[in-house]
Design a protein around this motif. Sequence first.
Motif, PDB file in Angstrom:
ATOM      1  N   SER A 134     -30.981  21.950  67.050  1.00 26.75           N
ATOM      2  CA  SER A 134     -31.281  20.548  66.751  1.00 26.75           C
ATOM      3  C   SER A 134     -32.789  20.374  66.656  1.00 26.75           C
ATOM      4  O   SER A 134     -33.508  20.515  67.655  1.00 26.75           O
ATOM      5  N   GLY A 135     -33.256  20.102  65.428  1.00 27.93           N
ATOM      6  CA  GLY A 135     -34.683  19.914  65.196  1.00 27.93           C
ATOM      7  C   GLY A 135     -35.371  21.083  64.537  1.00 27.93           C
ATOM      8  O   GLY A 135     -36.583  21.057  64.341  1.00 27.93           O
ATOM      9  N   THR A 136     -34.602  22.120  64.171  1.00 28.20           N
ATOM     10  CA  THR A 136     -35.173  23.282  63.487  1.00 28.20           C
ATOM     11  C   THR A 136     -34.390  23.568  62.204  1.00 28.20           C
ATOM     12  O   THR A 136     -33.335  22.987  61.964  1.00 28.20           O
ATOM     13  N   ASP A 137     -34.892  24.513  61.423  1.00 22.80           N
ATOM     14  CA  ASP A 137     -34.115  25.010  60.299  1.00 22.80           C
ATOM     15  C   ASP A 137     -33.103  26.036  60.806  1.00 22.80           C
ATOM     16  O   ASP A 137     -32.966  26.264  62.012  1.00 22.80           O
ATOM     17  N   ALA A 138     -32.379  26.684  59.890  1.00 17.22           N
ATOM     18  CA  ALA A 138     -31.315  27.604  60.287  1.00 17.22           C
ATOM     19  C   ALA A 138     -31.826  28.869  60.964  1.00 17.22           C
ATOM     20  O   ALA A 138     -31.079  29.543  61.666  1.00 17.22           O
ATOM     21  N   SER A 139     -33.105  29.181  60.786  1.00 16.50           N
ATOM     22  CA  SER A 139     -33.670  30.347  61.466  1.00 16.50           C
ATOM     23  C   SER A 139     -33.966  30.056  62.927  1.00 16.50           C
ATOM     24  O   SER A 139     -34.127  30.980  63.733  1.00 16.50           O
ATOM     25  N   GLY A 140     -34.067  28.769  63.267  1.00 12.30           N
ATOM     26  CA  GLY A 140     -34.438  28.385  64.615  1.00 12.30           C
ATOM     27  C   GLY A 140     -35.900  28.572  64.933  1.00 12.30           C
ATOM     28  O   GLY A 140     -36.325  28.414  66.076  1.00 12.30           O
TER      29      GLY A 140
ATOM     30  N   ASN B 151     -35.759  16.075  63.942  1.00  8.19           N
ATOM     31  CA  ASN B 151     -35.122  14.800  64.207  1.00  8.19           C
ATOM     32  C   ASN B 151     -36.120  13.943  64.992  1.00  8.19           C
ATOM     33  O   ASN B 151     -37.154  14.431  65.453  1.00  8.19           O
ATOM     34  N   THR B 152     -35.792  12.657  65.160  1.00  8.75           N
ATOM     35  CA  THR B 152     -36.583  11.889  66.110  1.00  8.75           C
ATOM     36  C   THR B 152     -36.227  12.321  67.527  1.00  8.75           C
ATOM     37  O   THR B 152     -37.089  12.690  68.314  1.00  8.75           O
ATOM     38  N   PHE B 153     -34.949  12.289  67.878  1.00  7.89           N
ATOM     39  CA  PHE B 153     -34.458  12.799  69.152  1.00  7.89           C
ATOM     40  C   PHE B 153     -33.508  13.956  68.880  1.00  7.89           C
ATOM     41  O   PHE B 153     -32.693  13.888  67.964  1.00  7.89           O
ATOM     42  N   GLY B 154     -33.557  14.982  69.686  1.00  7.22           N
ATOM     43  CA  GLY B 154     -32.714  16.146  69.443  1.00  7.22           C
ATOM     44  C   GLY B 154     -31.272  15.925  69.848  1.00  7.22           C
ATOM     45  O   GLY B 154     -30.362  15.935  69.020  1.00  7.22           O
ATOM     46  N   ILE B 155     -31.036  15.735  71.148  1.00  2.00           N
ATOM     47  CA  ILE B 155     -29.701  15.458  71.676  1.00  2.00           C
ATOM     48  C   ILE B 155     -29.832  14.272  72.615  1.00  2.00           C
ATOM     49  O   ILE B 155     -30.663  14.292  73.530  1.00  2.00           O
ATOM     50  N   TYR B 156     -29.029  13.254  72.404  1.00  2.00           N
ATOM     51  CA  TYR B 156     -29.139  12.001  73.157  1.00  2.00           C
ATOM     52  C   TYR B 156     -27.799  11.713  73.808  1.00  2.00           C
ATOM     53  O   TYR B 156     -26.784  11.584  73.136  1.00  2.00           O
ATOM     54  N   LEU B 157     -27.814  11.643  75.133  1.00  2.00           N
ATOM     55  CA  LEU B 157     -26.595  11.341  75.888  1.00  2.00           C
ATOM     56  C   LEU B 157     -26.740   9.959  76.505  1.00  2.00           C
ATOM     57  O   LEU B 157     -27.707   9.693  77.216  1.00  2.00           O
ATOM     58  N   ASN B 158     -25.776   9.101  76.263  1.00  2.00           N
ATOM     59  CA  ASN B 158     -25.926   7.698  76.611  1.00  2.00           C
ATOM     60  C   ASN B 158     -24.821   7.236  77.558  1.00  2.00           C
ATOM     61  O   ASN B 158     -23.689   7.006  77.142  1.00  2.00           O
ATOM     62  N   GLY B 159     -25.143   7.099  78.837  1.00  2.00           N
ATOM     63  CA  GLY B 159     -24.283   6.419  79.791  1.00  2.00           C
ATOM     64  C   GLY B 159     -22.913   7.028  79.984  1.00  2.00           C
ATOM     65  O   GLY B 159     -21.914   6.313  80.042  1.00  2.00           O
TER      66      GLY B 159
ATOM     67  N   ASN C 240     -23.573  31.762  78.772  1.00  2.00           N
ATOM     68  CA  ASN C 240     -23.547  32.834  77.775  1.00  2.00           C
ATOM     69  C   ASN C 240     -24.578  32.549  76.686  1.00  2.00           C
ATOM     70  O   ASN C 240     -24.795  31.392  76.312  1.00  2.00           O
ATOM     71  N   ALA C 241     -25.179  33.615  76.143  1.00  2.00           N
ATOM     72  CA  ALA C 241     -26.205  33.429  75.114  1.00  2.00           C
ATOM     73  C   ALA C 241     -25.663  32.704  73.888  1.00  2.00           C
ATOM     74  O   ALA C 241     -26.382  31.964  73.215  1.00  2.00           O
ATOM     75  N   ALA C 242     -24.379  32.863  73.569  1.00  2.00           N
ATOM     76  CA  ALA C 242     -23.779  32.189  72.422  1.00  2.00           C
ATOM     77  C   ALA C 242     -23.655  30.684  72.639  1.00  2.00           C
ATOM     78  O   ALA C 242     -23.465  29.932  71.680  1.00  2.00           O
ATOM     79  N   ASP C 243     -23.761  30.238  73.891  1.00  2.00           N
ATOM     80  CA  ASP C 243     -23.665  28.806  74.190  1.00  2.00           C
ATOM     81  C   ASP C 243     -25.013  28.107  74.140  1.00  2.00           C
ATOM     82  O   ASP C 243     -25.085  26.882  74.260  1.00  2.00           O
ATOM     83  N   ARG C 244     -26.074  28.861  73.974  1.00  2.00           N
ATOM     84  CA  ARG C 244     -27.427  28.310  74.073  1.00  2.00           C
ATOM     85  C   ARG C 244     -27.732  27.372  72.914  1.00  2.00           C
ATOM     86  O   ARG C 244     -27.582  27.732  71.745  1.00  2.00           O
ATOM     87  N   ASN C 245     -28.166  26.164  73.213  1.00  2.00           N
ATOM     88  CA  ASN C 245     -28.721  25.257  72.215  1.00  2.00           C
ATOM     89  C   ASN C 245     -30.226  25.489  72.102  1.00  2.00           C
ATOM     90  O   ASN C 245     -30.913  25.709  73.107  1.00  2.00           O
ATOM     91  N   VAL C 246     -30.727  25.432  70.882  1.00  2.00           N
ATOM     92  CA  VAL C 246     -32.166  25.380  70.649  1.00  2.00           C
ATOM     93  C   VAL C 246     -32.484  23.943  70.251  1.00  2.00           C
ATOM     94  O   VAL C 246     -32.047  23.468  69.192  1.00  2.00           O
ATOM     95  N   VAL C 247     -33.191  23.246  71.120  1.00  2.00           N
ATOM     96  CA  VAL C 247     -33.540  21.842  70.884  1.00  2.00           C
ATOM     97  C   VAL C 247     -35.056  21.775  70.872  1.00  2.00           C
ATOM     98  O   VAL C 247     -35.706  21.793  71.922  1.00  2.00           O
TER      99      VAL C 247
END
Length: 244
Positions: free
Chosen positions: A57-63, A69-77, A87-94
């Motif tokens: 979130s916020g990068t191209d496909a290469s990471g 984005n303005t905000f990468g990941i937004y969790l609200n309430g 696991n490394a496969a679960d890692r988000n790049v934000v």
Amino acid sequence: ADADNAVLRIQLDGGSLAFDGLVVNGDNTTIRGLVISRFYRGIFVQSSSNLVAGNFSGTDASGRVSASNTFGIYLNGICCNILGGTNAADRNVVAGNQSNPIVGSLSQYYLRDSKIQGNFIGVDATGVRPLLTAGSAITLYGTINLLIGGLETGARNVIAGRNFAVNLRYETNLFILGNYIGVGADGMTAIPADLGGIGSEFVPSVVWPSGVLIRSNIIAHQSVAVRVGNSLSDPWPAGMQFTI
């Protein structure tokens, strides 16, 4: 093991930042394998018991290149969400997002009983090159029972921010464990922040968190590792403990 191993399948490009990329209103949803760029909020979660894993979130496909984005990941309430995993496969790049100093790449407003684990936040997919936001990497508002990192294998986040790596306000029972803050995934590459590793921006000490445990993190190349309040005369927050 320190690089990102996410399997990316779909790329979403908003072009203008004017609207949200992916809005999650239903519970028990898995968001995986997305490259999301140039939206207002890349991923906007307003429901419970979801897994957000293996996304850029916020990068191209290469990471490795910012596509903000303005905000990468937004969790609200909401409750019981997991960002990343052990696991490394679960890692988000934000990373590379344009968020302002009030809200960072990952934002939680009254988020509770949730985990942020195993992610690269403010660094690219290699884990050693900064792609910083304009503000803090993780900004929290009133979270309850939130775990950032962990002591088990793979739970460590690599966190780098322009202001703070982790910006705190009003938290209750916050656990920041085993993360790399101000260094890359190799544990050596310097990625300094302007204000410090963990702290609170421009907020009186009376709103500092209670029940905060900061332990087993590597916090380096910062002007201040953990900043408590806004002056030397501010009182120590209730229930706050840390061993770096």
